[in-house]
Design a protein around this motif. Structure first.
Motif, PDB file in Angstrom:
ATOM      1  N   LEU A  24      10.375 -12.179   6.086  1.00 51.50           N
ATOM      2  CA  LEU A  24       9.827 -10.935   5.555  1.00 51.50           C
ATOM      3  C   LEU A  24      10.383  -9.745   6.323  1.00 51.50           C
ATOM      4  CD1 LEU A  24       6.097 -12.025   5.082  1.00 51.50           C
ATOM      5  CD2 LEU A  24       7.896 -11.879   3.335  1.00 51.50           C
ATOM      6  N   LEU A  25      10.388  -8.591   5.673  1.00 51.29           N
ATOM      7  CA  LEU A  25      11.058  -7.408   6.224  1.00 51.29           C
ATOM      8  C   LEU A  25      10.097  -6.271   6.519  1.00 51.29           C
ATOM      9  CD1 LEU A  25      14.111  -7.227   3.776  1.00 51.29           C
ATOM     10  CD2 LEU A  25      14.116  -8.141   6.095  1.00 51.29           C
ATOM     11  N   ARG A  26      10.360  -5.592   7.614  1.00 54.98           N
ATOM     12  CA  ARG A  26       9.717  -4.307   7.939  1.00 54.98           C
ATOM     13  C   ARG A  26      10.840  -3.341   8.301  1.00 54.98           C
ATOM     14  NH1 ARG A  26       6.002  -1.851  11.538  1.00 54.98           N
ATOM     15  NH2 ARG A  26       4.115  -2.647  10.603  1.00 54.98           N
ATOM     16  N   ASP A 100       4.853 -13.244  13.308  1.00 60.31           N
ATOM     17  CA  ASP A 100       4.276 -12.518  12.167  1.00 60.31           C
ATOM     18  C   ASP A 100       3.482 -11.278  12.555  1.00 60.31           C
ATOM     19  OD1 ASP A 100       2.122 -13.780  13.321  1.00 60.31           O
ATOM     20  OD2 ASP A 100       1.343 -14.644  11.464  1.00 60.31           O
ATOM     21  N   MET A 101       3.742 -10.724  13.738  1.00 58.16           N
ATOM     22  CA  MET A 101       3.056  -9.506  14.185  1.00 58.16           C
ATOM     23  C   MET A 101       4.085  -8.390  14.329  1.00 58.16           C
ATOM     24  SD  MET A 101       0.356 -11.128  16.945  1.00 58.16           S
ATOM     25  CE  MET A 101       1.449 -12.409  17.594  1.00 58.16           C
ATOM     26  N   PRO A 102       4.297  -7.594  13.292  1.00 58.76           N
ATOM     27  CA  PRO A 102       5.401  -6.628  13.301  1.00 58.76           C
ATOM     28  C   PRO A 102       5.272  -5.525  14.334  1.00 58.76           C
ATOM     29  CG  PRO A 102       4.024  -6.346  11.350  1.00 58.76           C
ATOM     30  CD  PRO A 102       3.587  -7.621  11.994  1.00 58.76           C
ATOM     31  N   SER A 185      -1.718  -6.698  17.545  1.00 58.53           N
ATOM     32  CA  SER A 185      -1.808  -8.114  17.188  1.00 58.53           C
ATOM     33  C   SER A 185      -2.075  -8.329  15.698  1.00 58.53           C
ATOM     34  CB  SER A 185      -2.905  -8.806  18.005  1.00 58.53           C
ATOM     35  OG  SER A 185      -4.177  -8.223  17.746  1.00 58.53           O
ATOM     36  N   ALA A 186      -1.978  -7.253  14.900  1.00 56.60           N
ATOM     37  CA  ALA A 186      -2.170  -7.390  13.455  1.00 56.60           C
ATOM     38  C   ALA A 186      -1.088  -8.294  12.884  1.00 56.60           C
ATOM     39  CB  ALA A 186      -2.137  -6.018  12.778  1.00 56.60           C
ATOM     40  N   THR A 195       1.095  -5.936   2.670  1.00 54.33           N
ATOM     41  CA  THR A 195       1.063  -4.606   2.067  1.00 54.33           C
ATOM     42  C   THR A 195       0.528  -3.582   3.059  1.00 54.33           C
ATOM     43  OG1 THR A 195       0.757  -5.531  -0.150  1.00 54.33           O
ATOM     44  CG2 THR A 195       0.092  -3.233   0.194  1.00 54.33           C
ATOM     45  N   GLU A 196      -0.536  -3.935   3.755  1.00 59.26           N
ATOM     46  CA  GLU A 196      -1.150  -3.015   4.711  1.00 59.26           C
ATOM     47  C   GLU A 196      -0.203  -2.673   5.859  1.00 59.26           C
ATOM     48  OE1 GLU A 196      -5.156  -2.733   7.550  1.00 59.26           O
ATOM     49  OE2 GLU A 196      -4.983  -4.299   6.020  1.00 59.26           O
ATOM     50  N   LEU A 197       0.627  -3.642   6.245  1.00 64.67           N
ATOM     51  CA  LEU A 197       1.510  -3.456   7.390  1.00 64.67           C
ATOM     52  C   LEU A 197       2.916  -3.006   6.994  1.00 64.67           C
ATOM     53  CD1 LEU A 197       0.415  -6.575   9.475  1.00 64.67           C
ATOM     54  CD2 LEU A 197      -0.034  -4.170  10.009  1.00 64.67           C
ATOM     55  N   GLY A 198       3.132  -2.743   5.711  1.00 64.77           N
ATOM     56  CA  GLY A 198       4.436  -2.270   5.262  1.00 64.77           C
ATOM     57  C   GLY A 198       5.509  -3.330   5.304  1.00 64.77           C
TER      58      GLY A 198
END
Length: 223
Positions: A24-26, A100-102, A185-186, A195-198
């Motif tokens: 997954l991408l940020r 998984d914690m961007p 740590s989200a 979605t919440e973390l972009g």
């Protein structure tokens, strides 16, 4: 003082329909690459426990055995890999980071600072403002963690850590909680979290790169 790092990136991602969290991408970077970049600040070697994919700089990839046997088994596999080529005076501490914690970089930096200060403890574990500990955003004394891996392996009829929990692995260790910045740590467990973390998939991204190639083998979280 340098600290080696183990990045966990090889679970099932069942709540994401099997889409690999690592892919997954940020902001054009994969979650795995973000985790690697955060771990590089520790100054030691980086081992990724998960399927091998493209990254912007070389890292060592290994798999837990059996594959998909859980985060405790993945931590053990990472320790085994670090032991393969450890020098006599190698780092005495090891960071553990789920991929998984961007926004983990500032949080990991805070944990590393606490570990560098040094106290009579077996590890330093991130805790958010709600009081929730994140055992996969932490720094542990290598000797203490290896001792627990050996003990847990000896207690399992199979001789491996398949199905063992991180809670079991850390049982008996003296751990210090380290407050971390908000959101550090989200994690991405569901598409709503993404979605919440972009965070988006490579298909949704306007500018995917070679290091964002999706993979069929996903990353696992604690139960």
């Amino acid at each position: 003082m340098s600290v080696d790092a183990i990045i966990l990136a090889g679970g099932r991602s069942s709540r994401l329909g099997g889409v690999a969290k690592a892919s997954l991408l940020r902001d054009g970077r994969t979650l795995l690459q973000l985790a690697i970049d955060a771990a590089r600040a520790a100054g030691g070697r980086v081992v990724v426990v998960g399927p091998e994919v493209g990254t912007t700089d070389p890292v060592r990839f290994v798999r837990e055995r059996p594959v998909f046997s859980g985060p405790a088994a993945a931590i053990a596999a990472g320790l085994d890999a670090l032991r393969d080529d450890v020098e006599a005076e190698g780092p005495t501490q090891v960071a553990v980071l789920a991929c998984d914690m961007p926004d983990a970089a500032p949080a990991l930096a805070a944990v590393l600072d606490a570990a560098t200060a040094g106290t009579d403890t077996d590890g330093w574990v991130a805790v958010d403002d709600s009081g929730r500990e994140q055992s996969l955003l932490a720094v542990y004394r290598r000797e203490a963690l290896e001792r627990r891996v050996a003990a847990l392996r000896a207690s399992q009829p199979s001789g491996d850590l398949a199905g063992a929990s991180v809670r079991q692995l850390l049982a008996g260790l003296v751990l210090r909680q380290v407050p971390i910045p908000d959101g550090g740590s989200a994690d991405v467990d569901t598409w709503a979290d993404a979605t919440e973390l972009g965070v988006v998939t490579a298909v949704e991204s306007p500018a995917p790169t070679a290091s964002t190639t999706p993979t069929a083998d996903p990353e696992e979280r604690l139960p």
